[in-house]
Motif scaffolding. Structure first.
Motif, PDB file in Angstrom:
ATOM      1  N   ASP A   1       5.259   2.921   0.270  1.00 35.59           N
ATOM      2  CA  ASP A   1       5.077   3.935  -0.763  1.00 35.59           C
ATOM      3  C   ASP A   1       6.380   4.638  -1.125  1.00 35.59           C
ATOM      4  O   ASP A   1       6.352   5.723  -1.694  1.00 35.59           O
ATOM      5  CB  ASP A   1       4.045   4.975  -0.305  1.00 35.59           C
ATOM      6  N   SER A   2       7.506   4.030  -0.789  1.00 31.90           N
ATOM      7  CA  SER A   2       8.782   4.644  -1.142  1.00 31.90           C
ATOM      8  C   SER A   2       9.097   4.371  -2.610  1.00 31.90           C
ATOM      9  O   SER A   2       8.602   3.395  -3.195  1.00 31.90           O
ATOM     10  CB  SER A   2       9.902   4.080  -0.259  1.00 31.90           C
ATOM     11  N   PRO A   3       9.918   5.220  -3.226  1.00 31.64           N
ATOM     12  CA  PRO A   3      10.215   5.049  -4.659  1.00 31.64           C
ATOM     13  C   PRO A   3      10.773   3.671  -5.004  1.00 31.64           C
ATOM     14  O   PRO A   3      10.416   3.097  -6.041  1.00 31.64           O
ATOM     15  CB  PRO A   3      11.246   6.149  -4.927  1.00 31.64           C
ATOM     16  N   VAL A   4      11.628   3.124  -4.152  1.00 29.36           N
ATOM     17  CA  VAL A   4      12.254   1.837  -4.473  1.00 29.36           C
ATOM     18  C   VAL A   4      11.219   0.715  -4.511  1.00 29.36           C
ATOM     19  O   VAL A   4      11.425  -0.313  -5.173  1.00 29.36           O
ATOM     20  CB  VAL A   4      13.374   1.511  -3.457  1.00 29.36           C
ATOM     21  N   ASP A   5      10.084   0.906  -3.802  1.00 24.65           N
ATOM     22  CA  ASP A   5       9.035  -0.105  -3.813  1.00 24.65           C
ATOM     23  C   ASP A   5       8.155   0.002  -5.055  1.00 24.65           C
ATOM     24  O   ASP A   5       7.376  -0.893  -5.335  1.00 24.65           O
ATOM     25  CB  ASP A   5       8.165   0.032  -2.559  1.00 24.65           C
TER      26      ASP A   5
ATOM     27  N   ALA B   1      -6.580  -9.623   5.426  1.00 28.61           N
ATOM     28  CA  ALA B   1      -5.724 -10.554   6.167  1.00 28.61           C
ATOM     29  C   ALA B   1      -4.829 -11.340   5.216  1.00 28.61           C
ATOM     30  O   ALA B   1      -3.632 -11.544   5.482  1.00 28.61           O
ATOM     31  CB  ALA B   1      -6.596 -11.505   6.985  1.00 28.61           C
ATOM     32  N   THR B   2      -5.392 -11.783   4.091  1.00 29.40           N
ATOM     33  CA  THR B   2      -4.604 -12.552   3.118  1.00 29.40           C
ATOM     34  C   THR B   2      -3.491 -11.700   2.511  1.00 29.40           C
ATOM     35  O   THR B   2      -2.352 -12.153   2.356  1.00 29.40           O
ATOM     36  CB  THR B   2      -5.534 -13.079   2.007  1.00 29.40           C
ATOM     37  N   VAL B   3      -3.820 -10.464   2.163  1.00 33.08           N
ATOM     38  CA  VAL B   3      -2.816  -9.564   1.586  1.00 33.08           C
ATOM     39  C   VAL B   3      -1.701  -9.296   2.596  1.00 33.08           C
ATOM     40  O   VAL B   3      -0.521  -9.250   2.231  1.00 33.08           O
ATOM     41  CB  VAL B   3      -3.475  -8.250   1.130  1.00 33.08           C
ATOM     42  N   TYR B   4      -2.065  -9.125   3.860  1.00 35.16           N
ATOM     43  CA  TYR B   4      -1.034  -8.919   4.891  1.00 35.16           C
ATOM     44  C   TYR B   4      -0.080 -10.107   4.948  1.00 35.16           C
ATOM     45  O   TYR B   4       1.150  -9.933   4.987  1.00 35.16           O
ATOM     46  CB  TYR B   4      -1.687  -8.712   6.258  1.00 35.16           C
ATOM     47  N   LEU B   5      -0.628 -11.325   4.930  1.00 32.66           N
ATOM     48  CA  LEU B   5       0.226 -12.516   4.991  1.00 32.66           C
ATOM     49  C   LEU B   5       1.116 -12.622   3.753  1.00 32.66           C
ATOM     50  O   LEU B   5       2.301 -12.957   3.854  1.00 32.66           O
ATOM     51  CB  LEU B   5      -0.645 -13.773   5.127  1.00 32.66           C
ATOM     52  N   LEU B   6       0.553 -12.328   2.574  1.00 33.37           N
ATOM     53  CA  LEU B   6       1.341 -12.399   1.345  1.00 33.37           C
ATOM     54  C   LEU B   6       2.463 -11.360   1.344  1.00 33.37           C
ATOM     55  O   LEU B   6       3.583 -11.635   0.887  1.00 33.37           O
ATOM     56  CB  LEU B   6       0.438 -12.189   0.130  1.00 33.37           C
ATOM     57  N   ALA B   7       2.170 -10.170   1.842  1.00 34.58           N
ATOM     58  CA  ALA B   7       3.187  -9.121   1.882  1.00 34.58           C
ATOM     59  C   ALA B   7       4.241  -9.406   2.937  1.00 34.58           C
ATOM     60  O   ALA B   7       5.435  -9.178   2.724  1.00 34.58           O
ATOM     61  CB  ALA B   7       2.523  -7.763   2.151  1.00 34.58           C
ATOM     62  N   ASN B   8       3.806  -9.915   4.072  1.00 35.06           N
ATOM     63  CA  ASN B   8       4.723 -10.149   5.186  1.00 35.06           C
ATOM     64  C   ASN B   8       5.613 -11.362   4.958  1.00 35.06           C
ATOM     65  O   ASN B   8       6.797 -11.354   5.300  1.00 35.06           O
ATOM     66  CB  ASN B   8       3.921 -10.325   6.474  1.00 35.06           C
ATOM     67  N   ASP B   9       5.045 -12.402   4.364  1.00 30.89           N
ATOM     68  CA  ASP B   9       5.782 -13.664   4.223  1.00 30.89           C
ATOM     69  C   ASP B   9       6.388 -13.871   2.835  1.00 30.89           C
ATOM     70  O   ASP B   9       7.364 -14.613   2.693  1.00 30.89           O
ATOM     71  CB  ASP B   9       4.864 -14.848   4.538  1.00 30.89           C
ATOM     72  N   PHE B  10       5.822 -13.242   1.806  1.00 24.69           N
ATOM     73  CA  PHE B  10       6.292 -13.495   0.446  1.00 24.69           C
ATOM     74  C   PHE B  10       6.731 -12.233  -0.283  1.00 24.69           C
ATOM     75  O   PHE B  10       7.050 -12.279  -1.466  1.00 24.69           O
ATOM     76  CB  PHE B  10       5.193 -14.201  -0.368  1.00 24.69           C
ATOM     77  N   GLY B  11       6.734 -11.092   0.404  1.00 19.84           N
ATOM     78  CA  GLY B  11       7.267  -9.870  -0.189  1.00 19.84           C
ATOM     79  C   GLY B  11       6.388  -9.212  -1.229  1.00 19.84           C
ATOM     80  O   GLY B  11       6.883  -8.433  -2.052  1.00 19.84           O
ATOM     81  N   LEU B  12       5.082  -9.499  -1.228  1.00 19.97           N
ATOM     82  CA  LEU B  12       4.180  -8.859  -2.179  1.00 19.97           C
ATOM     83  C   LEU B  12       4.197  -7.347  -1.960  1.00 19.97           C
ATOM     84  O   LEU B  12       4.079  -6.870  -0.829  1.00 19.97           O
ATOM     85  CB  LEU B  12       2.758  -9.392  -1.990  1.00 19.97           C
ATOM     86  N   THR B  13       4.356  -6.580  -3.037  1.00 17.86           N
ATOM     87  CA  THR B  13       4.364  -5.117  -2.939  1.00 17.86           C
ATOM     88  C   THR B  13       2.931  -4.608  -2.798  1.00 17.86           C
ATOM     89  O   THR B  13       2.099  -4.819  -3.672  1.00 17.86           O
ATOM     90  CB  THR B  13       5.007  -4.488  -4.187  1.00 17.86           C
ATOM     91  N   VAL B  14       2.667  -3.928  -1.682  1.00 18.51           N
ATOM     92  CA  VAL B  14       1.348  -3.355  -1.412  1.00 18.51           C
ATOM     93  C   VAL B  14       1.525  -1.866  -1.150  1.00 18.51           C
ATOM     94  O   VAL B  14       2.219  -1.481  -0.213  1.00 18.51           O
ATOM     95  CB  VAL B  14       0.673  -4.018  -0.190  1.00 18.51           C
ATOM     96  N   SER B  15       0.939  -1.049  -1.984  1.00 22.55           N
ATOM     97  CA  SER B  15       0.990   0.403  -1.794  1.00 22.55           C
ATOM     98  C   SER B  15      -0.335   0.893  -1.240  1.00 22.55           C
ATOM     99  O   SER B  15      -1.331   0.164  -1.221  1.00 22.55           O
ATOM    100  CB  SER B  15       1.287   1.110  -3.124  1.00 22.55           C
TER     101      SER B  15
END
Length: 735
Positions: free
Chosen positions: A43-47, A230-244
């Motif tokens: 949730d930082s501004p740069v994200d 679980a899918t969102v975690y993998l996408l964010a962790n491995d592919f840099g998906l922005t999740v706020s």
């Protein structure tokens, strides 16, 4: 593989157990990953900001500077009757305690200015008394390399908690505001999940009036939620998906809202088929053949609309698209595999005490929707015109809408930091603004400082940190943070500094970040809104095989969106919130268009089916009566799940929840059954242009309705079984 073979898997005598077993294994591995989704939420501004934003570049350059990164905390005191000597003594002790706790941080510039005295024993700056004699103030610079920002704020609040009676003490500043935001969002995911589950469970119990049936969709949709997280975690962790935090919360609401809607529609058709088939396996297979394709089309519309957000420039908007799409797809998978498998395994007794019997016609009443249809048929122009007038009046609320909600107004209850900023604005107007961070080439600091100090609206500017190539400058606006005056000052400052030759100056900071976010969101609306309209319109065109019908449905959804947004603006202004979140117009649009069209799919597809038999006008009456009850129930569920957001402590979430919930209810109970019905009645067979197979006029009178004006058809022969009733949703033709 054809549809018949696909539906046989969750409805099969043996394969249903394989489906349930596969989901148990999937859940075993997914649960641990789902619990980690909070670890990848940022949730930082740069994200949030796009890489092209000027304030984003400032954050990146500032992180590269050598030296100590600090943040300022302000401690402000107020007594309405005037500061007393006891107040000054207490503030002096507080200052001394804070100085001991942060010996290298408290103190800032240090120097004695004329007329100001340091508290005894302190190495920091003097207490600053306001001109009106009602407030005191001292700053604390916290070394972020030694202390976490939130921890420092909590510590300082503890150190200044002991104050004389009647003396107000607030710890504020950018650091305190960030800490309060972190506290507000701490644990919000679990609270939202529990609230959503509770609301859905209650609505299912009221809908099914069964002690057991409500548990089945809840188990299935919860399994879909675990898979999605679980899918969102993998996408964010491995592919840099922005999740706020906000996108994660919206995904939860989408999963439970959409999943429960799919359950209502499938159970409605399954109950109908159980009156035709003695074996629940055959009944479920028929139900999946009948309602499955329409549910797939509905989910495809939502996913298509959400993925249009990938065209957005703002990171938070772009991330919300795939996060929401993952939620819808996981929910769809659970409700078309696990849910029917469990229902089939439990048999028809799961409906107890209202167990459907073979050969019995539906007992559900169609009275209210039949009466609505007859009213629209008799008073077509008046009914449609009345709804258009209502939507127009509600849309007037858009006049004066300001999508510039300040960060300090983002709380539903006022935290210390916000109250402190208000005290600063009253007693220290020169301190009320948040500092702007200016990055400049190191050899142009003096020129940049001079240009900043000469900019109208800037109270003062001073050098901060310096490296070999870049240096930072802090500029303090005179106006309060994130007001129109401050935004104008930022624009002037950027304009002046960009003209300093060789400086490559960039202006950032909290207020500049919010301004860039609002500007980028405005640009995103210009790109995303037409794209959503095109994508959803094409999906409707393929499904309905028409040009006019999709345009009609999209037009009514657009009017609903404008009315919902205008109403939201008026309602929140009535409660003292004069601005809306910059993301609200775009987020509300995507959800209302994608989700609102969902129900239009079920109604319009049924109208098309019946129009082949009896003409569009009578087909509309039949379809509205047959689908109205279930669609209304689904709309209430979806509105209620979004309404859960209104209980969150974040104003942007409350605004999104209210806007979407109101829009869904407006579409379900007013726009669709009245305005859409009136328009289709007036257009008649032209609704399906360019398909010329539909005849003009009302068609043949319906069986049992000699005057041809109203009640939907009773039992009719089904293509592959005994007679069935028309009281349940029949979304698509079989086969």
């Amino acid at each position: 593989m054809d549809m018949g073979k696909l539906v046989a898997i969750p409805a099969g005598r043996r394969s249903k157990w394989a489906v349930i077993g596969a989901w148990l294994i999937l859940a075993f591995f997914a649960v641990s990953l789902a619990g980690k989704m909070g670890d990848v939420q940022r949730d930082s501004p740069v994200d949030f900001l796009p890489a092209s934003a000027e304030s984003t570049r400032v954050i990146e350059l500032e992180d590269e500077l050598p030296g100590t990164a600090t943040t300022t905390v302000l401690v402000v005191y107020e007594r309405g009757s005037g500061i007393t000597d006891a107040d000054r003594a207490a503030a002096g002790k507080h200052h001394e305690a804070v100085t001991r706790a942060y010996p290298e941080d408290a103190g800032g510039q240090g120097g004695d200015e004329e007329g100001e005295e340091r508290p005894e024993g302190s190495d920091g700056p003097p207490l600053m008394e306001s001109a009106d004699g009602k407030a005191l103030l001292f700053p604390v610079d916290v070394d972020l390399t030694k202390t976490e920002e939130a921890e420092a704020v909590v510590d300082i609040r503890d150190l200044v908690a002991d104050a004389p009676a009647g003396l107000t003490v607030k710890v504020t500043g950018p650091a305190a505001l960030n800490a309060d935001l972190d506290e507000v969002f701490d644990g919000i995911d679990s609270k939202l999940l529990l609230a959503t589950v509770g609301v859905v469970a209650l609505l299912l119990i009221l809908t099914y009036r069964s002690p057991t049936l409500w548990l089945v969709p809840l188990i299935a949709v919860s399994s879909g939620a675990v898979l999605a997280m679980a899918t969102v975690y993998l996408l964010a962790n491995d592919f840099g998906l922005t999740v706020s935090t906000q996108s994660g919360s919206i995904m939860t609401v989408l999963i439970f809202g959409a999943g429960t809607d799919y359950a209502l529609l499938l159970v409605s058709r399954y109950r109908e088929e159980l009156r035709r088939y003695a074996d629940p396996h055959d009944a479920m297979a028929a139900a999946l053949r009948g309602s499955g394709p329409a549910i797939l089309a509905s989910a495809g519309t939502v996913v298509g609309g959400l993925l249009c957000l990938l065209a957005a420039d703002l990171n938070s908007n772009r991330g919300l698209g795939p996060v929401g799409a993952v939620g819808i797809l996981a929910s769809l998978l659970a409700m078309l595999t696990l849910f029917p498998a469990i229902l089939t395994a439990l048999g028809r007794k799961v409906f107890w005490p209202f167990v459907p019997e073979v050969g019995a016609l539906g007992s559900e009443t169609r009275g209210i929707w039949s009466r609505v249809g007859q009213f629209v048929s008799r008073r077509t122009v008046a009914a449609g015109g009345g709804v258009l007038l209502l939507l127009g009046v509600l849309s007037l609320g858009l006049i004066g809408i300001s999508p510039n909600l300040a960060e300090e107004d983002s709380f539903t209850s006022k935290p210390d930091s916000v109250a402190g900023f208000q005290l600063l604005g009253e007693h220290y107007p020169e301190q009320a603004g948040q500092p702007l961070t200016v990055m400049t080439r190191a050899d142009r600091v003096d020129e940049v400082l001079e240009a900043a100090r000469e900019t109208p609206g800037i109270a003062r500017a001073e050098a901060a940190r310096a490296g070999t190539e870049w240096a930072s400058v802090e500029a303090f606006p005179r106006d309060r943070a994130q007001t129109a005056g401050e935004r104008a000052t930022i624009e002037r400052l950027r304009d002046r500094l960009h003209r300093v030759e060789g400086a490559d100056a960039l202006v950032g900071g909290a207020s500049a970040e919010k301004m860039d976010e609002a500007n980028t969101t405005a640009d995103d609306r210009v790109v995303v809104i037409p794209l959503v309209l095109i994508v959803v319109g094409l999906i409707l065109g393929v499904l309905l095989r028409s040009v006019v019908a999709p345009l009609l449905l999209m037009g009514t959804v657009l009017l609903t969106y404008l009315a919902a947004l205008g109403t939201t603006n008026v309602v929140f202004k009535a409660f003292g919130v004069d601005e809306v979140d910059p993301n609200l117009p775009l987020t509300t649009f995507v959800f209302l268009v994608a989700l609102g069209v969902d129900y239009s799919i079920f109604l319009a597809h049924r109208v098309r089916e019946e129009a082949k038999r009896v003409g569009t006008r009578l087909g509309l009456l039949s379809a509205l009566s047959a689908t109205g009850g279930v669609i209304a129930s689904a709309g209430v569920v979806l509105a209620a799940t979004f309404g859960v957001l209104a209980a969150m402590p974040s104003v942007p979430m409350v605004q999104i929840g209210f806007s979407v919930a109101f829009g869904v209810l407006l579409a379900t109970f007013v726009v669709q059954p009245v305005l859409v019905a009136a328009a289709m009645t007036l257009l008649d067979h032209r609704t399906w242009w360019p398909d010329r197979s539909f005849t003009a006029g009302a068609g043949q009178p319906l069986p049992g309705t000699p005057d041809g004006t109203g009640v939907p058809y009773p039992a009719v022969p089904a293509p592959d079984g005994p007679p069935r009733g028309g009281s349940e949703v029949d979304s698509v033709p079989k086969g």
